[in-house]
Design an enzyme around this catalytic site. Sequence first.
Site, PDB file in Angstrom:
ATOM      1  N   VAL A  61      20.896   1.522  -4.089  1.00 44.68           N
ATOM      2  CA  VAL A  61      20.796   2.441  -5.227  1.00 44.68           C
ATOM      3  C   VAL A  61      20.937   3.904  -4.829  1.00 44.68           C
ATOM      4  O   VAL A  61      20.932   4.782  -5.698  1.00 44.68           O
ATOM      5  CB  VAL A  61      19.483   2.224  -6.014  1.00 44.68           C
ATOM      6  CG1 VAL A  61      19.493   0.865  -6.683  1.00 44.68           C
ATOM      7  CG2 VAL A  61      18.261   2.378  -5.109  1.00 44.68           C
ATOM      8  N   ASN A  87      11.081   2.578  -8.186  1.00 39.71           N
ATOM      9  CA  ASN A  87      10.095   2.417  -7.118  1.00 39.71           C
ATOM     10  C   ASN A  87      10.683   2.636  -5.724  1.00 39.71           C
ATOM     11  O   ASN A  87       9.949   2.955  -4.795  1.00 39.71           O
ATOM     12  CB  ASN A  87       9.492   1.003  -7.210  1.00 39.71           C
ATOM     13  CG  ASN A  87       8.652   0.658  -6.010  1.00 39.71           C
ATOM     14  OD1 ASN A  87       7.613   1.265  -5.765  1.00 39.71           O
ATOM     15  ND2 ASN A  87       9.092  -0.324  -5.230  1.00 39.71           N
ATOM     16  N   TYR A 154      10.047  14.108   2.271  1.00 37.55           N
ATOM     17  CA  TYR A 154       9.455  13.138   1.348  1.00 37.55           C
ATOM     18  C   TYR A 154       8.725  13.847   0.208  1.00 37.55           C
ATOM     19  O   TYR A 154       8.924  13.527  -0.972  1.00 37.55           O
ATOM     20  CB  TYR A 154       8.492  12.231   2.111  1.00 37.55           C
ATOM     21  CG  TYR A 154       7.851  11.145   1.279  1.00 37.55           C
ATOM     22  CD1 TYR A 154       8.571  10.017   0.895  1.00 37.55           C
ATOM     23  CD2 TYR A 154       6.517  11.233   0.885  1.00 37.55           C
ATOM     24  CE1 TYR A 154       7.988   9.009   0.142  1.00 37.55           C
ATOM     25  CE2 TYR A 154       5.919  10.235   0.132  1.00 37.55           C
ATOM     26  CZ  TYR A 154       6.663   9.127  -0.235  1.00 37.55           C
ATOM     27  OH  TYR A 154       6.073   8.138  -0.993  1.00 37.55           O
ATOM     28  N   VAL A 155       7.924  14.843   0.552  1.00 39.97           N
ATOM     29  CA  VAL A 155       7.170  15.564  -0.475  1.00 39.97           C
ATOM     30  C   VAL A 155       8.104  16.386  -1.361  1.00 39.97           C
ATOM     31  O   VAL A 155       7.901  16.474  -2.578  1.00 39.97           O
ATOM     32  CB  VAL A 155       6.089  16.455   0.171  1.00 39.97           C
ATOM     33  CG1 VAL A 155       5.395  17.320  -0.880  1.00 39.97           C
ATOM     34  CG2 VAL A 155       5.050  15.589   0.870  1.00 39.97           C
TER      35      VAL A 155
END
Length: 237
Positions: A61, A87, A154-155
């Site tokens: 994806v 998710n 990531y953050v």
Amino acid sequence: MNKVALVTGSARGIGRAIVLALAQRGFDVAVHYHTSALEAEQTRQEAEQHGVQAIKVKADVTQEHEARALIAAVVEQLGGLQVLVNNVGDYLKKPIDEVSPKEWRRIIDSNLNAPFYLTQAALPYLSQSGYGRVVNIGFAGAQNLLARPDITPYVIAKTGLVIYSKSLAQRLAPKGVTVNVVSPGVAENSVSKPLDKIPMGRLASLEELARAVVFFVEENSAYLTGQVVEVAGGWNL
């Protein structure tokens, strides 16, 4: 006719718990995977035991064309799409000055670009139903805009996901489509488990995270949109 839900990255972990919780509540479900084919089939079979239709669909994806093909496959095989749970999201713990461009792209692609590709492709179907639900999986504390030098990309991606979700929530509200965020803290399957930093003194169960998603998906949550619920036991406040 049952409503249809797609949960990305649902062969195992949090995604698996979410897809099974939705199947238990009567949703036909699509189990998405990229490399975990065996686990995806096991999850699909378990979901099917709740008396619903369950399919498994493979896609990377982070690639726009595969994300669009995934949405099309779900609609074709299950007859529509009312619920999208984004998710999928890789995690990287590494000092920011040591992160490579390839690692940076991977984290941003999986956590921010993939939800964008999928949601854009799903919007026509969500809007048609009069019952569209998008739930994005975030990260507890991502709204606080604090320095996180060991998990910076990531953050950044998860903070961007919150802004995207709120913006989309405003645009889609007139169409009856809600967009919300469930932000886990440290769960039982987390890579690192700093138990001493969690005020409640325990890890989140996958079932607790799934229940928060189900809350936003339920019919009586139709007036809730653009919200962020942190399932974190007081961590990262």
